[in-house]
Design a protein around this motif. Structure first.
Motif, short mmCIF file in Angstrom:
data_model
loop_
_atom_site.label_atom_id
_atom_site.label_comp_id
_atom_site.label_asym_id
_atom_site.label_seq_id
_atom_site.Cartn_x
_atom_site.Cartn_y
_atom_site.Cartn_z
N UNK A 197 38.88 33.32 61.88
CA UNK A 197 37.54 33.24 61.16
C UNK A 197 36.75 34.29 61.03
N UNK A 198 36.92 35.09 62.18
CA UNK A 198 36.00 36.30 62.42
C UNK A 198 35.97 37.43 60.94
N UNK A 199 37.17 37.14 60.44
CA UNK A 199 37.37 38.51 59.41
C UNK A 199 36.39 38.11 58.11
N UNK A 219 31.67 26.79 60.14
CA UNK A 219 32.13 25.47 59.75
C UNK A 219 32.91 25.54 58.17
N UNK A 220 31.96 26.07 57.43
CA UNK A 220 32.61 26.01 56.06
C UNK A 220 33.85 26.79 56.05
N UNK A 221 33.83 27.99 56.40
CA UNK A 221 34.84 28.97 56.36
C UNK A 221 36.38 28.44 57.18
N UNK A 238 39.69 28.00 55.64
CA UNK A 238 41.08 28.47 56.02
C UNK A 238 42.05 27.50 56.38
N UNK A 239 41.70 26.29 56.84
CA UNK A 239 42.62 25.27 57.29
C UNK A 239 43.30 24.48 55.94
N UNK A 276 35.57 15.98 48.11
CA UNK A 276 34.58 16.81 48.13
C UNK A 276 34.53 17.75 49.35
N UNK A 277 34.14 19.05 48.90
CA UNK A 277 34.14 20.03 50.37
C UNK A 277 32.78 19.84 50.95
N UNK A 278 31.77 19.89 50.26
CA UNK A 278 30.59 19.29 51.21
C UNK A 278 30.33 18.10 51.78
N UNK A 279 30.99 17.15 51.28
CA UNK A 279 31.14 15.87 51.98
C UNK A 279 32.10 15.92 53.11
N UNK A 280 32.95 16.72 52.96
CA UNK A 280 33.75 16.98 54.29
C UNK A 280 33.21 17.58 55.19
N UNK A 281 32.21 18.41 54.95
CA UNK A 281 31.60 19.14 56.04
C UNK A 281 30.48 18.24 56.64
#
Length: 332
Positions: A178-180, A200-202, A206-207, A313-318
């Motif tokens: 994630x650091x990249x 968290x979003x990144x 990535x996963x 939904x990506x935001x809902x997952x977060x």
């Protein structure tokens, strides 16, 4: 051969599997189902000795599986009585030091997926900064040679047990690289100093990316939901905090003090039990009554249902992950 652990009908079960070559990859297959207790197949004739029940050898012979007794003993070693393990530990160490590795071809090791190499590197050295991983000796990764994806994942499930609680989140941060995504000079060494909302979003992105990587999964079929071998990383990441270090905190504070315009990332508003219940699809009272174990089980199920790779939904997952972390911390 190797011992595989898996979940079936809510219970942990075990099986003997093997990896075998098929064209340009290794595949895995089940050999013998051992049920819930592999130790039931062990016999103790006396002294510090043990052996595997003859029925297991008979089944392996019927399947035309080639093996030696040391290999079979290794499959069952974790279930050998503790006093026998202690008595034989010295002799096992001596035997391992002279063991032949499956391959000494450096070029084969260099073809390992970078995600596997990051995992091996962290488990060996415990370093969050893997900037020099490309210079690591190929011998470091030879233990993964000639293995199917399933055997490799079973290997890491076992190897990751050495991690201490304060290392868990940093481990996931490092192996997903994630650091990249960050330009801050401390991103490799102090992930706790980064904007955690962005982290968290990144991580979710990535996963998801790894979940769709057909080169990584090789002999295992891609799925339209988060693979069970990745679920543990999702839970580990959102269920833990970075380990605290007085040295790191002082270093970070010194860096912040040197930049007058620095501000901490804006904190998210606390999630109430009512809001969390709405996110998880249960009532406020039900959310309050859940134990930590029940909450974790519910999070695993909802995470797979709402995963972006399954149309969620990506935001809902977060939001789901944030609610889980908030409520977990409120429970005793």
């Amino acid at each position: 051969m190797y011992l595989a652990r898996y979940q079936a009908e809510g219970k942990t079960r075990y099986a003997i599997r093997e990896s075998y070559p098929d064209d340009d990859m290794f595949r895995s297959r089940d050999l013998i189902d051992l049920g819930e207790d592999p130790g039931a197949f062990l016999r103790y004739p006396g002294g510090n000795a043990f052996y595997v029940h003859e029925a297991i050898e008979d089944q392996l012979r019927s399947l035309h599986v080639t093996y030696d007794m040391d290999e079979l003993d290794e499959v069952f070693w974790a279930f050998v009585r503790p006093d026998i393990q202690k008595a034989q530990a010295y002799f096992r160490r001596r035997g391992a030091s002279g063991a032949n590795h499956p391959t000494d071809d450096p070029s084969e090791n260099l073809n390992f997926h970078l995600f596997d190499r990051r995992r091996v590197h962290f488990l060996r050295f415990g370093q969050t900064d893997q900037g020099r991983i490309g210079m690591a000796s190929p011998k470091l990764f030879k233990g993964l040679a000639r293995k199917s994806r399933d055997e490799i994942e079973q290997h890491f499930m076992l190897s990751e047990q050495i991690l201490k609680p304060h290392e868990l989140k940093s481990y996931v941060f490092v192996i997903f690289d994630i650091q990249r995504h960050f330009s801050e000079h401390f991103a490799r060494s102090m992930p706790q100093g980064l904007d955690q909302n962005a982290v968290d979003t990144l991580f979710v992105q990535d996963i998801c990316r790894l979940n769709r990587d057909d080169r990584f999964w090789a002999d295992l079929r891609l799925k339209n939901h988060l693979h069970e071998y990745l679920v543990r990383y999702l839970v580990t990441f959102f269920d833990n905090d970075y380990g605290r270090s007085g040295y790191l905190e002082d270093l970070l504070q010194s860096w912040m003090n040197s930049r007058r315009g620095f501000r901490f990332p804006e904190r998210k508003p606390a999630v109430s039990f009512k809001e969390a219940g709405s996110i998880f699809g249960i009532s406020e009272d039900e959310m309050r009554r859940l134990s930590k174990k029940e909450l974790s089980r519910l999070f695993r199920r909802k995470a797979q249902e709402m995963h972006p790779d399954k149309g969620g939904d990506h935001d809902a997952f977060i939001h789901l992950a944030d609610a889980y972390r908030e409520i977990k911390n409120k429970k005793k």
